[in-house]
Design an enzyme around this catalytic site. Sequence first.
Site, PDB file in Angstrom:
ATOM      1  N   ASP A 143       0.852  -1.188   0.000  1.00 25.80           N
ATOM      2  CA  ASP A 143       0.000   0.000   0.000  1.00 25.80           C
ATOM      3  C   ASP A 143       0.889   1.240   0.000  1.00 25.80           C
ATOM      4  O   ASP A 143       1.891   1.309   0.712  1.00 25.80           O
ATOM      5  CB  ASP A 143      -0.909  -0.004   1.236  1.00 25.80           C
ATOM      6  CG  ASP A 143      -2.055   0.997   1.104  1.00 25.80           C
ATOM      7  OD1 ASP A 143      -3.209   0.544   0.981  1.00 25.80           O
ATOM      8  OD2 ASP A 143      -1.792   2.223   1.113  1.00 25.80           O
ATOM      9  N   ILE A 144       0.496   2.226  -0.768  1.00 29.34           N
ATOM     10  CA  ILE A 144       1.307   3.438  -0.904  1.00 29.34           C
ATOM     11  C   ILE A 144       1.274   4.297   0.368  1.00 29.34           C
ATOM     12  O   ILE A 144       2.188   5.085   0.604  1.00 29.34           O
ATOM     13  CB  ILE A 144       0.836   4.235  -2.154  1.00 29.34           C
ATOM     14  CG1 ILE A 144       1.950   5.125  -2.680  1.00 29.34           C
ATOM     15  CG2 ILE A 144      -0.443   5.014  -1.879  1.00 29.34           C
ATOM     16  CD1 ILE A 144       1.686   5.677  -4.077  1.00 29.34           C
ATOM     17  N   ASN A 157     -12.813  -3.080   2.252  1.00 28.64           N
ATOM     18  CA  ASN A 157     -13.837  -2.043   2.273  1.00 28.64           C
ATOM     19  C   ASN A 157     -14.790  -2.263   1.102  1.00 28.64           C
ATOM     20  O   ASN A 157     -14.384  -2.639   0.005  1.00 28.64           O
ATOM     21  CB  ASN A 157     -13.186  -0.662   2.182  1.00 28.64           C
ATOM     22  CG  ASN A 157     -12.469  -0.287   3.456  1.00 28.64           C
ATOM     23  OD1 ASN A 157     -12.989  -0.514   4.543  1.00 28.64           O
ATOM     24  ND2 ASN A 157     -11.272   0.253   3.345  1.00 28.64           N
ATOM     25  N   GLY A 192     -15.855   3.658   3.237  1.00 32.14           N
ATOM     26  CA  GLY A 192     -14.786   4.545   2.769  1.00 32.14           C
ATOM     27  C   GLY A 192     -13.966   3.954   1.640  1.00 32.14           C
ATOM     28  O   GLY A 192     -12.848   4.403   1.393  1.00 32.14           O
ATOM     29  N   GLN A 193     -14.505   2.954   0.945  1.00 32.63           N
ATOM     30  CA  GLN A 193     -13.765   2.369  -0.180  1.00 32.63           C
ATOM     31  C   GLN A 193     -13.379   3.454  -1.167  1.00 32.63           C
ATOM     32  O   GLN A 193     -14.224   4.174  -1.690  1.00 32.63           O
ATOM     33  CB  GLN A 193     -14.619   1.305  -0.889  1.00 32.63           C
ATOM     34  CG  GLN A 193     -13.878   0.637  -2.052  1.00 32.63           C
ATOM     35  CD  GLN A 193     -14.706  -0.422  -2.784  1.00 32.63           C
ATOM     36  OE1 GLN A 193     -15.844  -0.724  -2.388  1.00 32.63           O
ATOM     37  NE2 GLN A 193     -14.154  -0.967  -3.852  1.00 32.63           N
ATOM     38  N   HIS A 212     -10.328  -5.298  -3.476  1.00 28.43           N
ATOM     39  CA  HIS A 212      -8.995  -5.549  -2.922  1.00 28.43           C
ATOM     40  C   HIS A 212      -9.127  -5.906  -1.447  1.00 28.43           C
ATOM     41  O   HIS A 212     -10.043  -5.457  -0.761  1.00 28.43           O
ATOM     42  CB  HIS A 212      -8.076  -4.329  -3.075  1.00 28.43           C
ATOM     43  CG  HIS A 212      -8.665  -3.047  -2.578  1.00 28.43           C
ATOM     44  ND1 HIS A 212      -9.591  -2.333  -3.307  1.00 28.43           N
ATOM     45  CD2 HIS A 212      -8.464  -2.348  -1.431  1.00 28.43           C
ATOM     46  CE1 HIS A 212      -9.929  -1.247  -2.635  1.00 28.43           C
ATOM     47  NE2 HIS A 212      -9.275  -1.236  -1.484  1.00 28.43           N
ATOM     48  N   HIS A 244      -6.925  -5.779   2.099  1.00 29.64           N
ATOM     49  CA  HIS A 244      -5.761  -5.264   2.806  1.00 29.64           C
ATOM     50  C   HIS A 244      -5.236  -6.366   3.724  1.00 29.64           C
ATOM     51  O   HIS A 244      -6.015  -6.982   4.465  1.00 29.64           O
ATOM     52  CB  HIS A 244      -6.135  -4.069   3.701  1.00 29.64           C
ATOM     53  CG  HIS A 244      -6.707  -2.898   2.970  1.00 29.64           C
ATOM     54  ND1 HIS A 244      -6.029  -1.698   2.834  1.00 29.64           N
ATOM     55  CD2 HIS A 244      -7.897  -2.707   2.352  1.00 29.64           C
ATOM     56  CE1 HIS A 244      -6.773  -0.834   2.171  1.00 29.64           C
ATOM     57  NE2 HIS A 244      -7.923  -1.417   1.868  1.00 29.64           N
TER      58      HIS A 244
END
Length: 126
Positions: A39-40, A97, A103-104, A110, A112
């Site tokens: 994740d960035i 999400n 809050g997607q 995906h 996490h």
Amino acid sequence: MSVSGLPPYDPQNIFARILRGEIPCKRVHEDGHALAFHDIHPQAPTHVLVIPKGAYVSAADFHASASAEEIAGFWRAVGLVAKSLGLEATGYRLLANMGPDSGQEVPHFHVHICGGKPLGRMISSG
Ligand code: AMP
């Protein structure tokens, strides 16, 4: 609207662009069904995203529309990635999400994988 209540799949979403190689990612795993990358904006010492290769907007869309082979391959990849990251002994959290209240941000399904420290009992409502 798609099956998940989200708009139809947008092929220009950022994860679709990562899948096409148009945007770089810090890849940790790739196979026929899934791509995993860091994740960035990591929320834990280890924070990796696993995405299916097919065009699915959300968890609801994926589980309703993907083939059994895609679903099995994707979830097997999630487990393999968590193991390869060395998280099995200490544990980790899987989070997906789905839709506005979650809050997607990115409309490509995906999961996490977060770990590397005690994460607390649940998610902040922040
Ligand atoms: P979500 O809120 O569940 O849709 O999560 C989307 C995640 O994608 C967030 O944690 C972002 O930090 C992450 N993200 C967005 N753009 C990128 C990118 N280019 N590379 C890696 N992770 C990203």
